[in-house]
Design a protein around this motif. Structure first.
Motif, PDB file in Angstrom:
ATOM      1  N   GLY A  38       0.817  -1.213   0.000  1.00 14.52           N
ATOM      2  CA  GLY A  38       0.000   0.000   0.000  1.00 14.52           C
ATOM      3  C   GLY A  38       0.850   1.262   0.000  1.00 14.52           C
ATOM      4  N   TYR A  39       1.929   1.249   0.741  1.00 16.82           N
ATOM      5  CA  TYR A  39       2.807   2.419   0.771  1.00 16.82           C
ATOM      6  C   TYR A  39       3.460   2.642  -0.583  1.00 16.82           C
ATOM      7  CZ  TYR A  39       6.626   5.506   2.111  1.00 16.82           C
ATOM      8  OH  TYR A  39       7.498   6.553   2.191  1.00 16.82           O
ATOM      9  N   LEU A  40       3.835   1.560  -1.259  1.00  8.63           N
ATOM     10  CA  LEU A  40       4.423   1.699  -2.580  1.00  8.63           C
ATOM     11  C   LEU A  40       3.445   2.362  -3.551  1.00  8.63           C
ATOM     12  CD1 LEU A  40       6.359  -1.645  -3.129  1.00  8.63           C
ATOM     13  CD2 LEU A  40       7.318   0.624  -2.820  1.00  8.63           C
ATOM     14  N   ILE A  41       2.165   2.029  -3.428  1.00 13.33           N
ATOM     15  CA  ILE A  41       1.159   2.550  -4.358  1.00 13.33           C
ATOM     16  C   ILE A  41       0.811   4.005  -4.040  1.00 13.33           C
ATOM     17  CG2 ILE A  41      -1.223   2.275  -5.154  1.00 13.33           C
ATOM     18  CD1 ILE A  41      -0.878  -0.736  -4.660  1.00 13.33           C
ATOM     19  N   THR A  42       0.559   4.279  -2.751  1.00  9.24           N
ATOM     20  CA  THR A  42       0.062   5.610  -2.378  1.00  9.24           C
ATOM     21  C   THR A  42       1.165   6.580  -1.964  1.00  9.24           C
ATOM     22  OG1 THR A  42      -0.242   5.004  -0.065  1.00  9.24           O
ATOM     23  CG2 THR A  42      -2.058   4.548  -1.572  1.00  9.24           C
ATOM     24  N   GLY A  43       2.231   6.063  -1.359  1.00 12.40           N
ATOM     25  CA  GLY A  43       3.275   6.938  -0.849  1.00 12.40           C
ATOM     26  C   GLY A  43       2.874   7.698   0.401  1.00 12.40           C
ATOM     27  N   GLU A  44       1.667   7.392   0.960  1.00  9.80           N
ATOM     28  CA  GLU A  44       1.192   8.098   2.145  1.00  9.80           C
ATOM     29  C   GLU A  44       1.876   7.532   3.395  1.00  9.80           C
ATOM     30  OE1 GLU A  44      -1.359  10.736   0.190  1.00  9.80           O
ATOM     31  OE2 GLU A  44      -0.627  10.659   2.250  1.00  9.80           O
ATOM     32  N   ASP A  45       2.379   8.418   4.261  1.00  6.01           N
ATOM     33  CA  ASP A  45       3.056   7.962   5.473  1.00  6.01           C
ATOM     34  C   ASP A  45       2.130   7.179   6.387  1.00  6.01           C
ATOM     35  OD1 ASP A  45       5.146  10.937   5.812  1.00  6.01           O
ATOM     36  OD2 ASP A  45       5.349   9.130   4.589  1.00  6.01           O
ATOM     37  N   VAL A  46       0.807   7.404   6.241  1.00  5.27           N
ATOM     38  CA  VAL A  46      -0.140   6.690   7.109  1.00  5.27           C
ATOM     39  C   VAL A  46      -0.052   5.188   6.901  1.00  5.27           C
ATOM     40  CG1 VAL A  46      -2.086   6.744   5.492  1.00  5.27           C
ATOM     41  CG2 VAL A  46      -2.501   6.736   7.951  1.00  5.27           C
ATOM     42  N   SER A  47       0.441   4.746   5.723  1.00  4.35           N
ATOM     43  CA  SER A  47       0.569   3.311   5.460  1.00  4.35           C
ATOM     44  C   SER A  47       1.724   2.694   6.222  1.00  4.35           C
ATOM     45  CB  SER A  47       0.756   3.074   3.955  1.00  4.35           C
ATOM     46  OG  SER A  47      -0.350   3.507   3.226  1.00  4.35           O
ATOM     47  N   LEU A  48       2.664   3.538   6.735  1.00  2.00           N
ATOM     48  CA  LEU A  48       3.804   2.992   7.454  1.00  2.00           C
ATOM     49  C   LEU A  48       3.414   2.466   8.829  1.00  2.00           C
ATOM     50  CD1 LEU A  48       6.561   5.593   6.532  1.00  2.00           C
ATOM     51  CD2 LEU A  48       6.202   3.316   5.573  1.00  2.00           C
ATOM     52  N   ALA A  49       2.352   3.043   9.427  1.00  2.00           N
ATOM     53  CA  ALA A  49       1.946   2.589  10.768  1.00  2.00           C
ATOM     54  C   ALA A  49       1.568   1.105  10.769  1.00  2.00           C
ATOM     55  CB  ALA A  49       0.811   3.455  11.300  1.00  2.00           C
TER      56      ALA A  49
ATOM     57  N   VAL B 124      11.033   0.313   1.389  1.00  2.00           N
ATOM     58  CA  VAL B 124      10.274   1.416   2.009  1.00  2.00           C
ATOM     59  C   VAL B 124      11.139   2.684   2.050  1.00  2.00           C
ATOM     60  CG1 VAL B 124       9.306   2.232   4.169  1.00  2.00           C
ATOM     61  CG2 VAL B 124       8.697  -0.023   3.315  1.00  2.00           C
ATOM     62  N   GLN B 125      12.400   2.511   2.426  1.00  2.00           N
ATOM     63  CA  GLN B 125      13.308   3.661   2.441  1.00  2.00           C
ATOM     64  C   GLN B 125      13.526   4.207   1.037  1.00  2.00           C
ATOM     65  OE1 GLN B 125      16.681   1.897   4.341  1.00  2.00           O
ATOM     66  NE2 GLN B 125      15.871   2.145   6.422  1.00  2.00           N
ATOM     67  N   LEU B 126      13.648   3.290   0.052  1.00  2.00           N
ATOM     68  CA  LEU B 126      13.831   3.718  -1.327  1.00  2.00           C
ATOM     69  C   LEU B 126      12.604   4.452  -1.839  1.00  2.00           C
ATOM     70  CD1 LEU B 126      15.593   3.712  -3.865  1.00  2.00           C
ATOM     71  CD2 LEU B 126      14.630   1.473  -4.456  1.00  2.00           C
ATOM     72  N   ARG B 127      11.407   4.028  -1.418  1.00  2.00           N
ATOM     73  CA  ARG B 127      10.167   4.682  -1.859  1.00  2.00           C
ATOM     74  C   ARG B 127      10.132   6.143  -1.441  1.00  2.00           C
ATOM     75  NH1 ARG B 127       6.669   7.282  -3.383  1.00  2.00           N
ATOM     76  NH2 ARG B 127       4.501   6.701  -3.915  1.00  2.00           N
ATOM     77  N   ALA B 128      10.667   6.441  -0.259  1.00  2.00           N
ATOM     78  CA  ALA B 128      10.698   7.833   0.197  1.00  2.00           C
ATOM     79  C   ALA B 128      11.667   8.669  -0.610  1.00  2.00           C
ATOM     80  CB  ALA B 128      11.072   7.879   1.678  1.00  2.00           C
ATOM     81  N   GLU B 129      12.729   8.026  -1.175  1.00  2.00           N
ATOM     82  CA  GLU B 129      13.737   8.766  -1.914  1.00  2.00           C
ATOM     83  C   GLU B 129      13.480   8.765  -3.424  1.00  2.00           C
ATOM     84  OE1 GLU B 129      17.172   7.369   1.281  1.00  2.00           O
ATOM     85  OE2 GLU B 129      17.305   6.776  -0.819  1.00  2.00           O
ATOM     86  N   ASP B 130      13.102   7.618  -3.955  1.00  2.00           N
ATOM     87  CA  ASP B 130      12.913   7.479  -5.410  1.00  2.00           C
ATOM     88  C   ASP B 130      11.733   6.547  -5.664  1.00  2.00           C
ATOM     89  OD1 ASP B 130      15.153   6.791  -8.220  1.00  2.00           O
ATOM     90  OD2 ASP B 130      13.021   7.210  -8.124  1.00  2.00           O
ATOM     91  N   PRO B 131      10.505   7.064  -5.742  1.00  2.00           N
ATOM     92  CA  PRO B 131       9.327   6.193  -5.888  1.00  2.00           C
ATOM     93  C   PRO B 131       9.399   5.289  -7.103  1.00  2.00           C
ATOM     94  CG  PRO B 131       8.668   8.426  -5.320  1.00  2.00           C
ATOM     95  CD  PRO B 131      10.125   8.479  -5.586  1.00  2.00           C
TER      96      PRO B 131
END
Length: 499
Positions: A66-77, A125-132
């Motif tokens: 889900g985080y990969l798709i949306t990029g929303e930080d709420v998915s990290l919880a 997950v770390q890469l998604r924050a830097e380079d989606p």
């Protein structure tokens, strides 16, 4: 042999038989109790911890996708919660696991999981924050899925071994019960052959209760509500009491397991409802924004004409909806996590009421709707931006839910160490049985949903939390079809200083 001798012999034999039966039953029950206790206190917790390991990893993998798709930080919880669940369950499983094959299988499974976490999930997950884009390309590779399937395979092997252990324990308990019944039956038959003169009494005092206890033990395998009738000699009563205690513990364990399963299902449903609501509210506006605004940015429509202005208006409306929803979600998350920033200072509430109502007056234009303000001078101690949001939500709701010809009144007055702010409207109102749920997240009154009035159900939830953070309280008084009054009570600066 005299009758007295026969009676003494019969009594002696009867005593010996009764003692033998009682001791055999007690010994068998003790053995059975130990076996069942091992099943309940070791095997079952181990199996449940093992199931939670898979649940935690599955939740983490789903949240990572889900985080990969949306990029929303709420998915990290949920991603971090899933990893925490897995590691907690893994620790419990290792604590419960005996030395040998089961422990080795668990260690292999944990190693496979940690490899997926350390070598794929956390890096991506770390890469998604830097380079989606790079993260998505990396996620499409088979490496992560292969690692996760290795974990699943190891989990399946361990689960099979745990199932075999449970089956063996159950078979052992069954054999113990069978042997117990056979031994007791042999003792009863031997004593009956020697005690013909006292057979009736022996049967009434010993055989009958023992047969009933054996039947109870047999029925307990299929019906956990069955209980042994505590009667007969002391030994048999002790056995029946122990069986009943064992049955009660088994019932308690089954009830707790049912409650846990029901709670997990409830949480899963809540998660599904949340994802469904957010997806529905975000996907459609975002698609419209991207489509229409890209057309304008690329110059596909040429100079702005009436048609293009309409497209732009659609994009702006949807962007506003999306921005409001995202802001509500982020604000609610920050409030609940205690990370919402507060710039506390004295706030002139009367001036704030005037500013908010002035900004909202354009909503009244052309609607035949009266907006009246009666704000007495008062100063409260709080965050002006947060209090402004409270007023915007309350007054905005009153205007939105009040039809043409109605009236909205905003008033404030000073009371005993507090400021009382009231927003009163003559709108659609709220059913009495729904008032207690108004401040629940995503809840919307039936009077609003029946009229298809748009909204997310987050505004009042945020309003209630903000009021609580300012040391105040909020009350709602409403009658469906008549109107609603929302009252907010906030401590004044004088009260804060005195405290």
């Amino acid at each position: 042999m005299s009758i007295a001798d026969r009676l003494r012999l019969g009594s002696s034999v009867g005593l010996c038989v009764a003692l033998a039966v009682g001791l055999a039953g007690l010994a068998a029950l003790t053995l059975l109790t130990r076996q069942v206790s091992a099943l309940i206190n070791q095997e079952q917790p181990l199996a449940e911890a093992h199931v939670r390991m898979l649940q935690g990893m599955t939740d983490a993998e789903t949240a990572e996708q889900g985080y990969l798709i949306t990029g929303e930080d709420v998915s990290l919880a949920p991603f971090e919660a899933g990893l925490a669940t897995f590691r907690d369950a893994a620790g419990t499983a290792l604590d419960e696991a005996p030395d040998g094959r089961v422990r080795r299988l668990l260690e292999t499974e944990i190693v496979a999981a940690e490899r997926w976490i350390d070598e794929f999930a956390i890096p991506i997950v770390q890469l998604r924050a830097e380079d989606p884009d790079a993260a998505i390309r990396r996620a499409r590779d088979a490496d992560g899925r292969t690692r996760f399937e290795v974990f699943r395979g190891a989990h399946a092997v361990t689960a099979l071994e745990l199932d075999e252990r449970l089956a063996r324990a159950e078979r052992l308990a069954t054999r113990t019960g069978t042997v117990t019944r056979i031994v007791l039956a042999l003792l009863i038959l031997g004593g009956g052959a020697l005690l013909v003169a006292v057979a009736r009494r022996t049967h009434a005092a010993t055989v009958g209760p023992l047969a009933e206890l054996a039947a109870t033990l047999d029925q307990l395998r299929d019906d956990r509500d069955v209980r042994a009738d505590v009667q007969g000699p002391a030994e048999i009563r002790a056995v029946a009491t122990a069986v009943n205690r064992l049955a009660e513990e088994n019932q308690r364990f089954a009830d707790e397991r049912t409650q846990i399963v029901a709670r997990l299902e409830e949480l899963d449903q809540q998660k599904s409802d949340f994802v469904s609501t957010v997806s529905h509210e975000l996907r459609t506006p975002l698609t419209s924004i991207i489509g229409y605004l890209e057309m304008l940015e690329d110059g596909d429509a040429g100079p702005l004409n009436d048609e293009q202005l309409d497209l732009l208006a659609v994009g702006q409306r949807n962007a506003g909806r999306l921005l409001a929803l995202i802001e509500d979600l982020l604000t609610l998350s920050r409030i609940e996590s205690g990370k919402l920033r507060r710039d506390v200072a004295p706030v002139d509430l009367a001036a704030l009421v005037g500013d908010v109502t002035a900004e909202l007056r354009p909503r009244v234009a052309g609607r035949d709707l009266a907006l009246t303000v009666d704000a007495a001078p008062a100063v409260v101690h709080g965050d002006r931006g947060h209090l402004e949001r409270v007023l915007f939500n309350l007054v905005g709701n009153a205007l939105k839910f009040t039809p043409a010809g109605g009236e909205v009144t905003v008033s404030s007055r000073r009371g005993d160490g507090e400021v009382v702010l009231a927003v009163r409207d003559s709108g659609i109102g709220i059913p009495e049985d729904e008032i207690d749920r108004l401040f629940d997240r995503f809840f919307r009154a039936s009077t609003a949903t029946d009229r298809a009035i748009p909204g997310t159900g987050l505004g009042l939830a945020i309003t209630g939390l903000l009021v609580e953070q300012h040391g105040g309280r909020i009350d709602v008084d409403s009658v469906a079809g008549v109107g609603t009054t929302v009252t907010v009570r906030l401590p004044t600066v004088d009260q804060e200083v005195a405290a």
